[in-house]
Design a protein around this motif. Sequence first.
Motif, PDB file in Angstrom:
ATOM      1  N   ALA A 110       5.721  11.948  14.414  1.00 20.36           N
ATOM      2  CA  ALA A 110       6.340  11.604  13.137  1.00 20.36           C
ATOM      3  C   ALA A 110       5.756  12.441  11.999  1.00 20.36           C
ATOM      4  CB  ALA A 110       6.164  10.115  12.852  1.00 20.36           C
ATOM      5  N   LEU A 111       4.446  12.657  12.008  1.00 20.29           N
ATOM      6  CA  LEU A 111       3.812  13.446  10.947  1.00 20.29           C
ATOM      7  C   LEU A 111       4.371  14.862  10.899  1.00 20.29           C
ATOM      8  CD1 LEU A 111       0.146  12.215  11.367  1.00 20.29           C
ATOM      9  CD2 LEU A 111       1.546  11.963   9.305  1.00 20.29           C
ATOM     10  N   ALA A 112       4.699  15.397  12.069  1.00 18.89           N
ATOM     11  CA  ALA A 112       5.247  16.753  12.116  1.00 18.89           C
ATOM     12  C   ALA A 112       6.672  16.824  11.575  1.00 18.89           C
ATOM     13  CB  ALA A 112       5.220  17.275  13.551  1.00 18.89           C
ATOM     14  N   HIS A 113       7.313  15.658  11.438  1.00 13.44           N
ATOM     15  CA  HIS A 113       8.708  15.634  10.974  1.00 13.44           C
ATOM     16  C   HIS A 113       8.866  14.980   9.607  1.00 13.44           C
ATOM     17  CE1 HIS A 113       9.101  16.333  15.300  1.00 13.44           C
ATOM     18  NE2 HIS A 113      10.277  16.851  15.038  1.00 13.44           N
ATOM     19  N   LEU A 114       7.771  14.594   8.984  1.00 10.50           N
ATOM     20  CA  LEU A 114       7.821  13.967   7.668  1.00 10.50           C
ATOM     21  C   LEU A 114       7.559  14.976   6.562  1.00 10.50           C
ATOM     22  CD1 LEU A 114       5.794  10.652   8.134  1.00 10.50           C
ATOM     23  CD2 LEU A 114       8.150  10.796   7.281  1.00 10.50           C
ATOM     24  N   PRO A 115       8.166  14.792   5.387  1.00  5.22           N
ATOM     25  CA  PRO A 115       7.754  15.581   4.219  1.00  5.22           C
ATOM     26  C   PRO A 115       6.277  15.307   3.909  1.00  5.22           C
ATOM     27  CG  PRO A 115       9.800  14.390   3.791  1.00  5.22           C
ATOM     28  CD  PRO A 115       9.267  13.861   5.085  1.00  5.22           C
ATOM     29  N   HIS A 116       5.610  16.283   3.343  1.00  5.15           N
ATOM     30  CA  HIS A 116       4.171  16.169   3.073  1.00  5.15           C
ATOM     31  C   HIS A 116       3.829  14.928   2.252  1.00  5.15           C
ATOM     32  CE1 HIS A 116       2.554  19.925   4.733  1.00  5.15           C
ATOM     33  NE2 HIS A 116       3.718  20.460   4.422  1.00  5.15           N
ATOM     34  N   ARG A 117       4.687  14.563   1.296  1.00  4.02           N
ATOM     35  CA  ARG A 117       4.343  13.452   0.408  1.00  4.02           C
ATOM     36  C   ARG A 117       4.304  12.109   1.138  1.00  4.02           C
ATOM     37  NH1 ARG A 117       9.606  14.800  -0.468  1.00  4.02           N
ATOM     38  NH2 ARG A 117      11.192  13.139  -0.508  1.00  4.02           N
ATOM     39  N   HIS A 118       4.941  12.024   2.301  1.00 10.88           N
ATOM     40  CA  HIS A 118       4.964  10.761   3.039  1.00 10.88           C
ATOM     41  C   HIS A 118       3.963  10.726   4.200  1.00 10.88           C
ATOM     42  CE1 HIS A 118       8.246   9.293   0.705  1.00 10.88           C
ATOM     43  NE2 HIS A 118       9.112  10.199   1.133  1.00 10.88           N
ATOM     44  N   ARG A 119       3.144  11.749   4.332  1.00 10.41           N
ATOM     45  CA  ARG A 119       2.220  11.810   5.465  1.00 10.41           C
ATOM     46  C   ARG A 119       0.922  11.023   5.286  1.00 10.41           C
ATOM     47  NH1 ARG A 119       2.802  18.266   7.000  1.00 10.41           N
ATOM     48  NH2 ARG A 119       5.050  18.198   7.448  1.00 10.41           N
ATOM     49  N   PRO A 120       0.334  10.953   4.081  1.00  9.96           N
ATOM     50  CA  PRO A 120      -1.017  10.374   3.977  1.00  9.96           C
ATOM     51  C   PRO A 120      -1.161   8.968   4.539  1.00  9.96           C
ATOM     52  CG  PRO A 120      -0.490  11.574   1.975  1.00  9.96           C
ATOM     53  CD  PRO A 120       0.762  11.537   2.788  1.00  9.96           C
ATOM     54  N   GLU A 141      -4.464   3.636  -4.017  1.00 14.69           N
ATOM     55  CA  GLU A 141      -3.569   4.797  -4.040  1.00 14.69           C
ATOM     56  C   GLU A 141      -2.715   4.859  -2.783  1.00 14.69           C
ATOM     57  OE1 GLU A 141      -3.707   9.697  -4.391  1.00 14.69           O
ATOM     58  OE2 GLU A 141      -5.561   8.523  -4.482  1.00 14.69           O
ATOM     59  N   LEU A 142      -3.340   4.648  -1.618  1.00 19.21           N
ATOM     60  CA  LEU A 142      -2.574   4.661  -0.379  1.00 19.21           C
ATOM     61  C   LEU A 142      -1.605   3.484  -0.330  1.00 19.21           C
ATOM     62  CD1 LEU A 142      -5.214   5.739   2.292  1.00 19.21           C
ATOM     63  CD2 LEU A 142      -3.144   6.975   1.658  1.00 19.21           C
ATOM     64  N   ARG A 143      -2.044   2.323  -0.788  1.00 23.30           N
ATOM     65  CA  ARG A 143      -1.154   1.159  -0.792  1.00 23.30           C
ATOM     66  C   ARG A 143       0.127   1.451  -1.575  1.00 23.30           C
ATOM     67  NH1 ARG A 143      -1.433  -2.887   2.870  1.00 23.30           N
ATOM     68  NH2 ARG A 143      -3.576  -3.543   3.202  1.00 23.30           N
ATOM     69  N   SER A 144       0.000   2.177  -2.672  1.00 24.46           N
ATOM     70  CA  SER A 144       1.170   2.468  -3.500  1.00 24.46           C
ATOM     71  C   SER A 144       2.157   3.395  -2.798  1.00 24.46           C
ATOM     72  CB  SER A 144       0.733   3.086  -4.829  1.00 24.46           C
ATOM     73  OG  SER A 144       0.218   4.397  -4.639  1.00 24.46           O
ATOM     74  N   GLN A 145       1.690   4.096  -1.760  1.00 23.51           N
ATOM     75  CA  GLN A 145       2.545   5.039  -1.041  1.00 23.51           C
ATOM     76  C   GLN A 145       3.178   4.432   0.211  1.00 23.51           C
ATOM     77  OE1 GLN A 145       0.548   8.873  -0.343  1.00 23.51           O
ATOM     78  NE2 GLN A 145      -0.902   8.354  -1.968  1.00 23.51           N
ATOM     79  N   VAL A 146       2.772   3.201   0.572  1.00 24.20           N
ATOM     80  CA  VAL A 146       3.224   2.615   1.837  1.00 24.20           C
ATOM     81  C   VAL A 146       4.725   2.394   1.844  1.00 24.20           C
ATOM     82  CG1 VAL A 146       3.151   0.528   3.255  1.00 24.20           C
ATOM     83  CG2 VAL A 146       1.017   1.587   2.496  1.00 24.20           C
ATOM     84  N   ARG A 147       5.259   1.737   0.830  1.00 22.17           N
ATOM     85  CA  ARG A 147       6.691   1.409   0.859  1.00 22.17           C
ATOM     86  C   ARG A 147       7.584   2.646   0.753  1.00 22.17           C
ATOM     87  NH1 ARG A 147       7.817  -3.782   1.504  1.00 22.17           N
ATOM     88  NH2 ARG A 147       6.076  -5.226   1.197  1.00 22.17           N
ATOM     89  N   PRO A 148       7.263   3.637  -0.087  1.00 15.07           N
ATOM     90  CA  PRO A 148       8.067   4.870  -0.038  1.00 15.07           C
ATOM     91  C   PRO A 148       8.041   5.537   1.338  1.00 15.07           C
ATOM     92  CG  PRO A 148       6.802   4.786  -2.061  1.00 15.07           C
ATOM     93  CD  PRO A 148       6.321   3.643  -1.233  1.00 15.07           C
ATOM     94  N   HIS A 149       6.878   5.512   1.996  1.00 16.03           N
ATOM     95  CA  HIS A 149       6.794   6.056   3.358  1.00 16.03           C
ATOM     96  C   HIS A 149       7.711   5.279   4.300  1.00 16.03           C
ATOM     97  CE1 HIS A 149       5.002   7.288   7.232  1.00 16.03           C
ATOM     98  NE2 HIS A 149       5.136   6.010   7.535  1.00 16.03           N
ATOM     99  N   VAL A 150       7.661   3.958   4.231  1.00 16.21           N
ATOM    100  CA  VAL A 150       8.488   3.131   5.109  1.00 16.21           C
ATOM    101  C   VAL A 150       9.967   3.411   4.873  1.00 16.21           C
ATOM    102  CG1 VAL A 150       9.208   0.747   5.568  1.00 16.21           C
ATOM    103  CG2 VAL A 150       6.772   1.320   5.438  1.00 16.21           C
ATOM    104  N   GLU A 151      10.379   3.533   3.627  1.00 15.77           N
ATOM    105  CA  GLU A 151      11.781   3.826   3.328  1.00 15.77           C
ATOM    106  C   GLU A 151      12.198   5.163   3.933  1.00 15.77           C
ATOM    107  OE1 GLU A 151      14.025   1.854   2.047  1.00 15.77           O
ATOM    108  OE2 GLU A 151      12.487   0.284   1.916  1.00 15.77           O
TER     109      GLU A 151
END
Length: 254
Positions: free
Chosen positions: A198-208, A230-240
């Motif tokens: 999945a990491l290889a197929h995700l945009p960089h902003r959704h990888r962390p 900071e990571l918590r704030s990125q969880v839901r955009p990653h899930v979407e």
Amino acid sequence: MDQLERTVELLRDTAGPELLGVYVHGSAVLGGLAPASDLDVLAVTRRSLGDCQRRSLVKGLLEISGLTSEVRPVEVTVVVESEVRPWRFPPTADLLYGEWLRADYERGRIPQPGPLPDLALVITMVLTGDRPLTGPRPAEVLAPVPHSDLVRASVAGIPELLEELDEDTRNVLLTLARIWTTLATGEIKAKDAAADWALAHLPHRHRPVLEHARNLYLTCHYQDETWSSELRSQVRPHVEAVLTQINDLRRRPQ
């Protein structure tokens, strides 16, 4: 005696001659156990368990399974052979034990038979791993699962999975990565291998966040999970972003 041996002995004592076989699946056959991996076991029986057998099995598993650095969580699924051979969807599980239900068991709840789409994934892993703990090889008691039913089973649990996002972040992110990987490749991979794909197929902003979940899985026990704000704030955009990929694959013709 290790946890798997104790689990097999408990299943033998509980089901007696109705036990056809016991098989390991999950991380143990998909690349090896990580610190946070469950011990995943499928038991195949000739007949449904009675209430006394269910109570005895749950009582024994409460003593074998755990969530500590010394004791792994044990997940046991019992299935009656005639419920899955010949194969049909959704399959029925005769009993399911998992640590996430411990509080219910300790209050006296006894698991009963019911539909369990995840059995499509479990049986596929059992057949692929080909690791009997007792009994014949799995292909002698289990039928293969069509890819279309793997897809159906993979996505069936997403709504319930998302309800656990805040409490069980690591597992939810890794499971979503596995669902995406399974739909895209037709393979069920270990959680860390699915995250790599999945990491290889995700945009960089959704990888962390997925990188963090993968690292936690490989290095930490359940009680050691930590997330920065900071990571918590990125969880839901990653899930979407991952759900968008999953939904795109679902809409493609099989």
